[in-house]
Motif scaffolding. Structure first.
Motif, PDB file in Angstrom:
ATOM      1  N   ALA A 106       0.952  -1.157   0.092  1.00  0.00           N
ATOM      2  CA  ALA A 106       0.085   0.021   0.128  1.00  0.00           C
ATOM      3  C   ALA A 106       0.798   1.119   0.060  1.00  0.00           C
ATOM      4  O   ALA A 106       1.319   1.640   1.039  1.00  0.00           O
ATOM      5  N   PRO A 107       1.056   1.903  -1.118  1.00  0.00           N
ATOM      6  CA  PRO A 107       2.087   2.950  -1.479  1.00  0.00           C
ATOM      7  C   PRO A 107       1.805   4.064  -0.170  1.00  0.00           C
ATOM      8  O   PRO A 107       0.546   4.559   0.087  1.00  0.00           O
ATOM      9  N   ALA A 108       2.779   4.682   0.387  1.00  0.00           N
ATOM     10  CA  ALA A 108       2.673   5.866   1.229  1.00  0.00           C
ATOM     11  C   ALA A 108       3.752   6.365   1.227  1.00  0.00           C
ATOM     12  O   ALA A 108       5.024   5.937   1.213  1.00  0.00           O
ATOM     13  N   GLU A 109       3.624   8.067   1.340  1.00  0.00           N
ATOM     14  CA  GLU A 109       5.046   8.756   1.579  1.00  0.00           C
ATOM     15  C   GLU A 109       5.133   9.306   2.759  1.00  0.00           C
ATOM     16  O   GLU A 109       4.436   9.495   3.649  1.00  0.00           O
ATOM     17  N   VAL A 110       6.469   9.624   3.094  1.00  0.00           N
ATOM     18  CA  VAL A 110       6.942  10.197   4.078  1.00  0.00           C
ATOM     19  C   VAL A 110       6.656  11.605   4.142  1.00  0.00           C
ATOM     20  O   VAL A 110       7.312  12.434   3.227  1.00  0.00           O
ATOM     21  N   VAL A 111       5.430  12.239   4.671  1.00  0.00           N
ATOM     22  CA  VAL A 111       5.092  13.339   4.529  1.00  0.00           C
ATOM     23  C   VAL A 111       5.434  14.426   5.441  1.00  0.00           C
ATOM     24  O   VAL A 111       5.132  15.709   5.206  1.00  0.00           O
ATOM     25  N   ALA A 112       6.021  13.993   6.555  1.00  0.00           N
ATOM     26  CA  ALA A 112       6.341  14.752   7.596  1.00  0.00           C
ATOM     27  C   ALA A 112       7.337  14.325   8.462  1.00  0.00           C
ATOM     28  O   ALA A 112       7.534  12.816   8.545  1.00  0.00           O
ATOM     29  N   GLY A 113       8.074  15.112   9.256  1.00  0.00           N
ATOM     30  CA  GLY A 113       9.095  14.436  10.131  1.00  0.00           C
ATOM     31  C   GLY A 113       8.730  15.033  11.594  1.00  0.00           C
ATOM     32  O   GLY A 113       8.404  16.197  11.850  1.00  0.00           O
ATOM     33  N   ALA A 114       9.070  14.247  12.714  1.00  0.00           N
ATOM     34  CA  ALA A 114       9.156  14.534  13.985  1.00  0.00           C
ATOM     35  C   ALA A 114      10.565  14.306  14.687  1.00  0.00           C
ATOM     36  O   ALA A 114      10.985  12.962  14.580  1.00  0.00           O
ATOM     37  N   LEU A 115      11.136  15.487  14.984  1.00  0.00           N
ATOM     38  CA  LEU A 115      12.704  15.192  15.605  1.00  0.00           C
ATOM     39  C   LEU A 115      12.353  15.524  17.079  1.00  0.00           C
ATOM     40  O   LEU A 115      12.198  16.411  17.568  1.00  0.00           O
ATOM     41  N   ASN A 116      13.277  14.608  17.966  1.00  0.00           N
ATOM     42  CA  ASN A 116      13.306  14.439  19.205  1.00  0.00           C
ATOM     43  C   ASN A 116      14.499  15.398  19.662  1.00  0.00           C
ATOM     44  O   ASN A 116      15.619  14.645  19.510  1.00  0.00           O
ATOM     45  N   THR A 117      14.449  16.686  20.015  1.00  0.00           N
ATOM     46  CA  THR A 117      15.527  17.351  20.246  1.00  0.00           C
ATOM     47  C   THR A 117      15.831  17.520  21.781  1.00  0.00           C
ATOM     48  O   THR A 117      16.608  18.519  22.153  1.00  0.00           O
ATOM     49  N   GLN A 118      15.418  16.594  22.545  1.00  0.00           N
ATOM     50  CA  GLN A 118      15.760  16.641  24.107  1.00  0.00           C
ATOM     51  C   GLN A 118      16.967  16.984  24.372  1.00  0.00           C
ATOM     52  O   GLN A 118      17.269  17.610  25.525  1.00  0.00           O
ATOM     53  N   ARG A 119      18.100  16.344  23.757  1.00  0.00           N
ATOM     54  CA  ARG A 119      19.290  16.273  24.049  1.00  0.00           C
ATOM     55  C   ARG A 119      20.093  17.710  23.830  1.00  0.00           C
ATOM     56  O   ARG A 119      20.983  17.927  24.253  1.00  0.00           O
ATOM     57  N   LEU A 120      19.416  18.382  23.105  1.00  0.00           N
ATOM     58  CA  LEU A 120      19.994  19.889  22.670  1.00  0.00           C
ATOM     59  C   LEU A 120      19.616  20.851  23.909  1.00  0.00           C
ATOM     60  O   LEU A 120      18.278  21.071  23.922  1.00  0.00           O
ATOM     61  N   ASP A 121      20.258  21.646  24.265  1.00  0.00           N
ATOM     62  CA  ASP A 121      19.832  22.585  25.518  1.00  0.00           C
ATOM     63  C   ASP A 121      19.186  23.901  24.957  1.00  0.00           C
ATOM     64  O   ASP A 121      18.088  24.294  25.648  1.00  0.00           O
TER      65      ASP A 121
END
Lengths: 341, 341
Positions: free
Chosen positions: B287-302
């Motif tokens: 079932a074709p699907a594209e990555v339409v968005a990203g979620a970046l976990n930046t917890q380690r960056l102050d």
């Protein structure tokens, strides 16, 4: 061991385990049970394996047997209640019962009681060991070379190709072993874990354990793949085997002319070249491996010439040597499979 | 419901379920049990969730509670025997016990007896339904839009992103639901199947069942992904969810700066753009699907500025809008996620 094989209404085309045992196991097959073909013989349907009578039921098996093996696996892996008299009859004769169903016969109260009473054993080949763990990601460290069969669908020839390659390698003097991952392979080898029956979290770990164990005994391991990475139901099992085994090389199995997933006709099978690339992309982040050869199942083609043409076209499509390991010869692709080309 | 959460020696960083409940569940948290932090408070460690005291053990929970929830999940999912007095104490107070371990507390003789004696319930969230089947390959036919979170590793923010996106969508007036696939999500929603605990053959089928059920109640479904397709142990679970859910769109979750698989430091994580392409290639045949968005976990960056730069670089890498749904705002990617861009 002398065995009877239950394959009601399925022999030979829907009785993969039955045919696998007839072809590869060391066991002597006393009879095949298929009530729709009673009176016929195995060789009427499958010419190149050991012959045996096909009978109506267990009471028609005239010689003594060590075990009754359930040789068909319906989708979903359930137990067909019409088989109950045969299983009961086998246990009453003192024969073991061997099955690869999702439904465990050993947990069936009537069968468990009969087995205890007649001092025989019920072996559920799909029952996983109880101490499985998550994978450590270490199968690539084993000393043996690891070759994995992968497919473009279920029932595309992975099990057959695995055993044919192992036999061909042994004939060449290679110390080759098989890592079975499904009930038929386990029935043949008397060893293995049915990965499709393992809790998802531990599926790769189960494969890693087998590869690590068997690598101590052999120089080359042929790991039996399952399902297909584009299969809507079984792709998780396929992926777990690919990443759990961390193979050095892949052999892509395909059925000539099949262009939709068996039983899921609304799902198309991508062209073999694309499929090979997909397996390589999926292997890459965990343990890179290339499709070095192809196995084409040409059973549906009547003429050898047409089959040879199909094999040639398939080899072109995947850009690697190919054969039909049953119709032609697994040794044709062996140099590529062993990394000698 | 008022609950206490067991998180011994793990709060907050190794207690994903505890933090998930504090952040997203409707339950009131009376206390967190962590013997290494007794006397401290939740807000000392996690500022943006409901506050509660951290105590030594169950006997130090001063208010009445409806349930004790096991809020940590060690690798392998075993039960730590040092937790036994707390579980025992909860049952003796008449509180239910909720756990997402591979080891089922309901099968523990002492706990089962205590639960019966005190008329309370043990809920093992990872125990799969008994009537699961193989997938039919039909999830793409549901009326709801289906969005799946996928990741470049475990613990990369898939569960968090799933809930943040659902909340943001609801704020925009979208009738959004969550399909939880892991113990924390199930604890929060009071619904779901822990796919990693399902027999491999039925893993995609379990997801298909949930998507089909929940699609009847919502216009948009956010399906919680598990593992990562390049994870040596859990990729099978990931693939089963991708093919079982047949999502319309994918959101790729990644931890800023993480370049090796957590706990498998010898396995590198490919660059995010390649990873997105791998998910798309794997989705394609089913079932074709594209990555339409990203979620970046930046917890380690102050610094917020550094986090914003990392998000921008990540968006460039995957060629799609991105955010950190905890530090910034999930609604930034919502138009893309809902297919409105």
């Amino acid at each position: 061991m002398r065995v009877a094989i239950l394959a009601h209404e399925g022999f030979p085309d829907r009785a993969k385990t039955a045919v696998g045992l007839l072809r590869y196991a060391d066991d002597e097959v006393a009879a095949v049970l298929d009530r729709t073909r009673a009176g016929e013989r195995v060789r009427d349907h499958v010419p190149d394996v050991q012959d045996a009578p096909i009978v109506e039921g267990i009471d028609d098996v005239e010689t003594s047997i060590d075990a009754l093996v359930v040789g068909i696996a319906p989708i979903g892996g359930g137990f067909d209640e019409t088989w109950r008299p045969d299983v009961r009859g086998a246990l009453e004769r003192g024969a073991d019962v061997v099955a690869g169903l999702h439904y465990f016969l050993g947990d069936d109260a009537e069968f468990a009681d009969l087995a205890a009473e007649h001092d025989c054993e019920i072996r559920d080949l799909r029952r996983p060991p109880e101490d499985l763990t998550v994978s450590d990601g270490t199968a690539s460290e084993v000393d043996a070379e690891v070759v994995l069969t992968v497919g473009t669908d279920c029932s595309s020839g992975k099990m057959t190709t695995t055993f044919e390659l192992a036999e061909a390698a042994r004939e060449w003097g290679v110390d080759a072993g098989v890592v079975p991952t499904g009930q038929t392979g386990i029935a043949i080898e008397g060893y293995g874990i049915a990965v499709d029956r393992v809790v998802s979290d531990f599926a790769a770990g189960a494969v890693e354990r087998m590869v690590t164990e068997r690598a101590a005994d052999f120089d080359v391991l042929f790991v039996e793949g399952q399902g297909a990475v584009g299969h809507p139901a079984y792709s998780g099992v396929t992926t777990s085997i690919l990443h759990g085994a961390m193979p050095d090389r892949l052999v892509l199995c395909h059925v000539a002319g099949r262009d939709a997933v068996h039983g899921y006709e609304h799902v198309s099978i991508p062209p073999p070249g694309e499929y090979a690339a997909l397996y390589e992309s999926l292997a890459e982040p965990v343990a890179p491996a290339e499709v070095v050869a192809g196995a084409l199942n040409t059973q549906r083609l009547d003429e050898d010439a047409a089959a040879a043409d199909a094999v040639e076209a398939y080899a072109d499509a995947i850009d690697a040597p190919a054969t039909d390991p049953v119709r032609f010869d697994a040794s044709e692709i062996l140099p590529a499979v062993l990394g000698e080309e």
